[in-house]
Motif scaffolding. Structure first.
Motif, short mmCIF file in Angstrom:
data_model
loop_
_atom_site.label_atom_id
_atom_site.label_comp_id
_atom_site.label_asym_id
_atom_site.label_seq_id
_atom_site.Cartn_x
_atom_site.Cartn_y
_atom_site.Cartn_z
N ASP A 81 0.94 -1.22 -0.10
CA ASP A 81 -0.12 0.10 0.03
C ASP A 81 0.73 1.18 0.09
O ASP A 81 0.32 2.24 -0.73
N GLU A 82 1.91 1.36 0.76
CA GLU A 82 2.91 2.59 0.91
C GLU A 82 3.21 3.06 -0.41
O GLU A 82 3.15 4.11 -0.65
N SER A 83 3.92 2.07 -1.12
CA SER A 83 4.37 2.32 -2.39
C SER A 83 3.12 2.82 -3.53
O SER A 83 3.39 3.63 -4.26
N PHE A 84 2.17 2.10 -3.26
CA PHE A 84 1.03 2.32 -4.31
C PHE A 84 0.53 3.76 -3.94
O PHE A 84 0.27 4.31 -4.89
N ASN A 85 0.74 4.05 -2.98
CA ASN A 85 -0.20 5.39 -2.40
C ASN A 85 0.71 6.46 -2.97
O ASN A 85 0.28 7.60 -3.41
N LEU A 86 2.11 6.30 -2.99
CA LEU A 86 2.95 7.41 -3.57
C LEU A 86 3.01 7.41 -4.92
O LEU A 86 2.83 8.60 -5.42
N TRP A 87 2.92 6.26 -5.43
CA TRP A 87 2.89 6.37 -6.89
C TRP A 87 1.56 6.98 -7.58
O TRP A 87 1.56 7.89 -8.41
N THR A 88 0.52 6.68 -6.80
CA THR A 88 -0.99 7.35 -7.25
C THR A 88 -0.93 8.73 -6.85
O THR A 88 -1.42 9.57 -7.78
N ASN A 89 -0.39 9.11 -5.93
CA ASN A 89 -0.04 10.72 -5.54
C ASN A 89 0.64 11.37 -6.37
O ASN A 89 0.31 12.47 -6.77
N GLN A 90 1.77 10.86 -6.82
CA GLN A 90 2.73 11.72 -7.65
C GLN A 90 2.27 11.65 -8.99
O GLN A 90 2.16 12.74 -9.78
N TYR A 91 1.32 10.84 -9.53
CA TYR A 91 1.08 10.65 -10.88
C TYR A 91 -0.58 11.64 -10.87
O TYR A 91 -0.81 12.26 -11.79
N LYS A 92 -1.27 11.83 -9.73
CA LYS A 92 -2.00 12.67 -9.66
C LYS A 92 -1.85 14.21 -9.74
O LYS A 92 -2.27 15.02 -10.35
N ALA A 93 -0.52 14.41 -9.11
CA ALA A 93 -0.03 15.65 -9.17
C ALA A 93 0.40 15.96 -10.40
O ALA A 93 0.36 17.05 -10.85
N ILE A 94 1.17 15.04 -11.34
CA ILE A 94 1.63 15.10 -12.63
C ILE A 94 0.40 15.47 -13.41
O ILE A 94 0.44 16.34 -14.48
N ASN A 95 -0.64 14.64 -13.39
CA ASN A 95 -1.79 14.99 -14.19
C ASN A 95 -2.50 16.50 -14.00
O ASN A 95 -2.93 17.06 -14.94
N LEU A 96 -2.61 16.65 -12.55
CA LEU A 96 -2.80 18.10 -12.48
C LEU A 96 -1.86 19.15 -13.22
O LEU A 96 -2.68 20.24 -13.44
N THR A 97 -0.81 18.88 -13.01
CA THR A 97 0.14 19.84 -13.72
C THR A 97 -0.19 19.93 -15.20
O THR A 97 0.14 20.89 -15.68
N ASN A 98 -0.21 18.66 -15.65
CA ASN A 98 -0.29 18.66 -17.21
C ASN A 98 -1.59 19.26 -17.46
O ASN A 98 -1.68 20.02 -18.76
N LEU A 99 -2.58 19.00 -16.76
CA LEU A 99 -3.99 19.90 -17.02
C LEU A 99 -3.78 21.49 -17.01
O LEU A 99 -4.35 22.20 -17.73
N PHE A 100 -2.88 21.83 -15.94
CA PHE A 100 -2.73 23.15 -15.71
C PHE A 100 -2.01 23.72 -16.90
O PHE A 100 -2.17 24.84 -17.58
#
Length: 541
Positions: A81-100
């Protein structure tokens, strides 16, 4: 981030659509603040990176009754879970950045300079996320546009050099277009151009080591020089050898220290601006033991991270001011007795002290028995202290790291340290109260390998528990050697007992480590199940 008034002036919306948002600079600023909030979440800088960065030769998970913090124990799986949570968090931030980046309308921004600064800040955050991901997983999907359908998720892992090139491109744009921290327009806590230079130096240093192992040391030096020669940043000196303590009192107390800290995650600042889903646990999970207090308003410390005796062993305990700050010497019991910690293998008490939330009012209490002995809260306590979360900021990059990166790159490039490399190492040493390395150990400054070994120890003495050691040891190809050293030192410790379950629990990480698997993480099982273009790494199948 932006001021509280900026938020109050905007009509709340449950969902911001890209075609109606970013219509002015204020909305763009709010969107950027939201991305900061994502990476400050529990899954990443709030807690996840505490868990994932443990397990090298500095600290370890110390609860022997379970095997949480799987990555630090080298018992993690694809379903961790710990590594999955970081993976999804960082890609969420990346997707928000790309959208921005796709949605920001130049015509809605007052000038090219402001527009480029907004773009640069978004790209800085995207680069930071990709650097975190590549540090843990190496080859990863490289998404530089926002996801618009499920099919967009089918992205194979990119070549490692392509990932680094994308990171470098983003940080380079940030270094050229972000404001200087001395500018009147700069907002403390946000990215700036010198922080981008510093992280570029860190990226190039990583590219020079495992697994890419290309020579980028000139680039490291160039970006370190951009910071050093600028003159804005420097070491916090305090009064003599207390500069290190003063630096961390600022970090713990929520006081900005822009001279030494180039970039930090500022949890309290984010909450003050209305971004409440930011969960800092520094000093709680990995802080001094405060007993089993459940009382509200007390600086609780869960102390789930233990300090390996290998870290304590590399300090000059008499003269190095960092030893007393970083290594625990006291705890508070459940009945309020503040007492000394004498046993380095006491897993419940020998916990990191760097982000301590409290200290004794009178240090003499450490040496006498008592109850309800007085203590001082070091954390920002304008509001009631939280049992679980703290307002302790997390330093992502400090000036001392810049000096040590320069020294390392210079030594590698020139096959021996130059006078500047020696000077910069000494600057870090002098702040700690140590003497000139050329006088204390002259052979070190005349030999490339001996100087490198000194830097290996110095980086840990200076930067322990700041999320760099695991990645340092991997890029140096020393993780296996250092974990073997941990095992030898623990088993050779005077108080070690092979029948002591606590002592055996300290060795879980070194015993579990497999150099063929554990230099990078497996892709999360959910990711490889959904992403039809991503195959699991062979060693993790």
């Amino acid at each position: 981030m932006v001021s509280c008034n900026d938020y109050l002036d905007v009509t709340p919306e449950s969902v911001w659509e890209s075609d109606s948002f970013y219509s002015n600079q204020q909305e763009a600023e709010i969107a950027l603040a939201g991305i900061y909030g994502v990476i400050a979440h529990d899954s990443a800088y709030g807690q996840g990176l505490i868990l994932l960065n443990a397990g090298a030769d500095e600290d370890y998970y110390n609860r022997r009754a379970n095997e949480n913090w799987g990555v630090s124990l080298f018992r993690n799986t694809q379903s961790d879970d710990e590594s999955f949570n970081l993976w999804t968090n960082q890609y969420k931030a990346i997707n928000l950045t790309n959208l921005f980046l796709e949605s920001l309308n130049r015509s809605s921004i007052e000038s090219d300079e402001v527009y480029n600064a907004l773009v640069a800040e978004a790209r800085f955050l995207r680069a930071l996320c990709y650097f975190n991901l590549s540090n843990f997983w190496e080859e990863i999907p490289l998404r530089l546009s926002s996801s618009k359908s499920q099919g967009d998720n089918n992205e194979p892992a990119a070549a490692l050099l392509d990932i680094y090139n994308a990171i470098v491109a983003d940080f380079t744009f940030a270094s050229e277009n972000l404001s200087h921290p001395a500018d009147a327009t700069y907002v403390p806590g946000r990215a700036h151009k010198l922080a981008a230079h510093g992280l570029l130096a860190r990226v190039y240093l990583k590219m020079s080591g495992y697994p890419l192992k290309e020579n980028y040391y000139e680039n490291v030096i160039a970006h370190c020089e951009a910071i050093i020669n600028d003159g804005y940043h420097g070491l916090t000196l305090g009064d003599g050898t207390n500069g290190y303590r003063k630096l961390f009192l600022d970090i713990i107390g929520g006081t900005y220290n822009p001279r030494e800290v180039l970039f930090e995650i500022s949890f309290q600042n984010l909450r003050d601006q209305g971004i409440f889903d930011t969960h800092g646990r520094y000093g709680s999970l990995n802080g001094l033991n405060f007993g089993s207090s459940a009382n509200l308003g007390e600086p609780n410390g869960y102390s789930q991270a233990g300090v390996y005796p290998t870290l304590a062993g590399i300090y000059d305990r008499t003269n190095d001011a960092r030893y007393d700050w970083n290594i625990p010497s006291y705890k508070r019991t459940a009945d309020g007795d503040i007492t000394t910690i004498k046993d380095e293998l006491n897993i419940r008490d020998f916990c990191p002290a760097k982000y301590r939330r409290w200290e004794p009012l009178d240090y003499a209490d450490i040496f006498v028995e008592g109850t309800n002995e007085s203590y001082v809260v070091l954390e920002n306590s304008e509001s009631e202290l939280n049992r679980n979360f703290t307002s302790v900021n997390f330093p992502v990059l400090r000036y001392s790291d810049v000096l040590l990166m320069y020294a390392e790159a210079d030594n590698a490039l020139n096959s021996a340290p130059s006078s500047l490399a020696i000077q910069y190492l000494n600057e870090v040493r002098f702040r700690a109260g140590l003497d000139d390395i050329s006088i204390v150990n002259p052979v070190v400054v005349s030999d490339k390998q001996l100087f490198f070994k000194e830097l290996v120890d110095e980086r840990s003495r200076e930067l322990c528990f700041e999320g760099v050691r695991r990645h340092d040891l991997i890029r140096w190809e020393l993780l296996d050697e250092k974990l073997s050293q941990v095992k030898n030192i623990v088993e050779g410790h005077p108080s070690f007992s092979a029948s002591n379950a606590d002592h055996q629990s300290i060795l879980r990480g070194p015993n579990n480590f497999d150099i063929n698997k554990h230099l990078s993480l497996p892709y999360p099982l959910i990711e490889v199940s959904i992403n039809q273009a991503l195959d699991q790494k062979d060693e993790w199948k």
